[in-house]
Design an enzyme around this catalytic site. Structure first.
Site, short mmCIF file in Angstrom:
data_model
loop_
_atom_site.label_atom_id
_atom_site.label_comp_id
_atom_site.label_asym_id
_atom_site.label_seq_id
_atom_site.Cartn_x
_atom_site.Cartn_y
_atom_site.Cartn_z
N LYS A 175 114.16 52.45 94.60
CA LYS A 175 115.41 52.06 94.68
C LYS A 175 115.61 51.23 92.98
O LYS A 175 115.27 50.06 92.95
CB LYS A 175 115.76 50.72 95.48
CG LYS A 175 117.33 50.64 95.80
CD LYS A 175 118.07 50.47 94.80
CE LYS A 175 118.01 48.92 94.39
NZ LYS A 175 118.91 48.60 93.34
N GLY A 228 111.67 42.55 88.28
CA GLY A 228 112.86 42.09 88.11
C GLY A 228 112.98 40.39 87.87
O GLY A 228 111.94 39.91 87.65
N SER A 229 114.00 39.83 88.22
CA SER A 229 114.33 38.49 87.98
C SER A 229 113.65 37.69 89.07
O SER A 229 113.29 38.24 89.98
CB SER A 229 115.69 38.11 88.00
OG SER A 229 116.24 37.96 89.11
N GLY A 233 112.97 37.97 92.95
CA GLY A 233 111.64 38.35 93.48
C GLY A 233 111.53 37.23 94.56
O GLY A 233 110.77 37.20 95.45
N GLU A 250 106.46 41.55 89.74
CA GLU A 250 106.54 41.20 88.62
C GLU A 250 107.80 40.47 87.96
O GLU A 250 108.81 41.27 88.14
CB GLU A 250 106.32 42.20 87.50
CG GLU A 250 104.88 42.79 87.43
CD GLU A 250 103.88 41.68 87.09
OE1 GLU A 250 104.14 41.04 85.98
OE2 GLU A 250 102.63 41.87 87.31
N CYS A 284 110.19 41.38 79.79
CA CYS A 284 109.81 40.38 80.29
C CYS A 284 108.68 39.78 79.46
O CYS A 284 108.16 38.31 79.42
CB CYS A 284 109.21 40.55 81.67
SG CYS A 284 108.56 42.16 82.20
N GLU A 385 113.87 31.55 81.27
CA GLU A 385 114.15 32.96 80.52
C GLU A 385 115.65 33.13 80.39
O GLU A 385 116.31 32.95 80.97
CB GLU A 385 113.45 33.77 81.81
CG GLU A 385 113.51 35.04 81.14
CD GLU A 385 112.66 36.39 81.92
OE1 GLU A 385 113.18 36.42 83.14
OE2 GLU A 385 111.98 37.11 81.68
C1 UN1 Z 1 108.78 44.69 80.51
O1 UN1 Z 1 108.69 43.62 79.56
O2 UN1 Z 1 109.34 44.37 81.52
O3 UN1 Z 1 104.36 45.29 76.90
C2 UN1 Z 1 107.59 45.48 80.20
C3 UN1 Z 1 105.39 45.87 76.98
C4 UN1 Z 1 105.84 47.04 77.40
C5 UN1 Z 1 106.17 46.89 78.86
C6 UN1 Z 1 107.12 45.72 79.11
N1 UN1 Z 1 104.76 48.06 77.14
O4 UN1 Z 1 106.18 45.12 76.01
#
Ligand code: UN1
Length: 495
Positions: A175, A228-229, A233, A250, A284, A385
């Site tokens: 999804k 996601g956020s 999560g 994550e 992220c 964030e």
């Molecule tokens: C993410 O920020 O959601 O390390 C993933 C990185 C990328 C993956 C980021 N390879 O910045």
């Protein structure tokens, strides 16, 4: 008219039962429809999960090297389609084309890597304490895995989850974010064209709050992986409590770069600009805090402000563009709200600070690269964030103070230090509390052959990607087998 994007289950592209549709649009020009997409409801999820369940037994019994061959084929197809897919990522998500291509490259890397794992997937063989007995562990799939993915890496993150799930012998229901459905569909199409059997990979489109949650708690789903956020999560975590199914999450980051007084400042500047404003800050792993030694603070701040002001905003397909739009109106409003919060908290707006609507940016969601200085660790902009092109600059008096400031937030995904002193970088490497640490490099740009996962509120402790302790741990479960060929009763710990 954009792409016609449908659900995919049991090997067929299918409209949602409701017959309803939604659209994805180009964040650089919201008049441009990228895709018209099936709007799924719960019955579509039921169908997708049933297809995955039907296909599971056969797929699980397919030798892993054969599963790997299909993934190699998918990797080759993605490689052939890289240019077109990269452009699609840029159109639907907004990141600049080199990053759109990088997103697809990360999916390709993961496909090749996990394909190769089909010939490894190792367990352990160890000696028994008893004669004529052996002991080994093997990996087995969970069954049907639900994958709920975000828009910021619209092909890479689904690939991070799809390929390890599949090589381990699970079947999946993906999804993807309803902001980037066409990118996910293109990835699934590559898998379908590679010959993945019907029902092994299934795709449903729709809003996370309804379709994603229903999928995650579906009684016939065996494991759930989410990126996601934090809010989403944590909500999934509470919904899943008591269901006793593995859940990997994550989530956010508030990643810091330390710039010490002995750093190569030009290199550090490049790293900060790339980490803070690459992907318009929507990673992220983005660098959202820069902690600068007081001896070079003012000089580095000036360099950073000049650097931020020089970045060219524009549509991601334009080769002159440095920074693309943010992904949609909701994100734009959220980031602008954080900028207002920062000003109200007393931080100094040193660069940017507003929406940008000049020239080709008139009909897109563009925010100026923004630098706050004079930020204190207790401020909201220092702790929460933001997920946009906003960076906060702090002052520290020594390495230890800088490391403590870096560690003082609830998140722990990525951190970095710029210093030429080998002892300083070794201390930082040891003392920074995050799943990723970079030395003389920015907070972004993790490679797929080592685990990727956040500490503290950044993740559930089930890293993605390759290497020891990476995704294969989550997408398989361990079975231990003791075989006694002595022909008599032997008692461990007693005989
Ligand atoms: C993410 O920020 O959601 O390390 C993933 C990185 C990328 C993956 C980021 N390879 O910045």
């Amino acid at each position: 008219m954009g792409y016609d994007v449908r659900n995919y289950y049991a090997g067929t592209w299918t409209d949602a039962r409701s017959g309803m549709r939604f659209e994805s649009t180009n964040p650089a020009n919201y008049h441009e429809v990228v895709a018209s997409v099936s709007l799924s409801g719960r019955e579509d999820v039921d169908l997708a999960v049933a297809a995955a369940r039907d296909a599971f037994q056969r797929w699980a019994l397919t030798p892993a090297p054969k599963r790997g061959e299909l993934l190699f084929r998918a990797a080759a197809i993605l490689t052939e389609r890289k240019e077109g897919l990269g452009r699609l990522v840029t159109r639907e998500m907004g990141k600049v084309l080199p990053e759109g291509l990088g997103d697809v490259q990360e999916a390709i890397d993961m496909a090749f890597y996990m394909a190769g794992e089909g010939r490894r997937l190792s367990g352990e063989t160890v000696p028994s304490e008893l004669p004529d007995k052996d002991c080994k562990s093997v990996r087995e799939p969970h069954g049907v895995v639900a994958l709920v993915t975000p828009w910021n890496f619209p092909t890479a993150i689904p690939a991070w989850k799809l390929f390890p799930s599949l090589i381990c012998g699970n079947t999946v229901v993906l999804k993807p974010s309803s902001t980037t459905p066409a990118c996910a569909a293109a990835l699934v199409e590559a898998l379908a064209d590679a010959g993945i059997p019907p029902g092994v990979v299934n795709l449903v489109h729709g809003p996370g709050g309804d379709v994603g949650e229903y999928l995650a708690i579906h009684p016939d789903v065996d494991a759930v992986s989410f990126t996601g956020s934090c809010a989403a999560g944590e909500r999934l975590h509470s919904l899943l409590a008591g269901l006793h199914r593995p859940f990997a999450a994550e989530m956010g980051g508030k990643n810091a770069i330390l710039v010490m007084d002995d750093a190569d400042l030009t290199l550090a500047l490049e790293g900060v600009l790339w980490g803070a404003f690459g992907t318009s800050g929507q990673r992220c792993t983005a660098a959202s805090r820069v902690i600068v030694h007081e001896r070079i603070h003012d000089r580095f701040l000036e360099m950073l402000v000049n650097g931020a002001n020089r970045l060219r905003l524009g549509p991601g397909l334009n080769p002159e563009t440095d920074v693309g739009p943010v992904v949609n109106r909701q994100q734009m409003d959220r980031v602008l709200e954080y900028i207002r919060i920062g000003v109200a908290e007393g931080a100094t707006l040193a660069a940017g600070g507003g929406r940008y609507e000049q020239g080709p940016c008139a009909d897109g969601y563009f925010i100026q690269p923004t630098v706050f200085s004079g930020v204190h660790t207790a401020m909201r902009i220092a702790r929460e964030e933001i997920f946009g092109p906003v960076v906060c600059v702090f002052r520290c008096s020594c390495l230890e103070e800088g490391i403590n400031m870096a560690n003082s937030v609830p998140f722990g995904l990525s951190s970095a230090i710029y210093s030429r002193d080998v002892n300083s970088t070794a201390r930082a490497e040891r003392d920074l509390k995050s799943g990723l640490v970079y030395i003389n490099a920015s907070t972004i740009g993790a490679e797929i052959q080592l685990p990727f996962g956040g500490w503290k509120s950044s993740g559930s402790g089930h890293p993605e990607a390759g290497g020891k302790g990476g995704a294969l741990e989550f997408y398989s479960r361990t079975k231990v087998i003791y075989r006694d060929f002595s022909g008599r009763l032997q008692k461990a710990q007693i005989d």
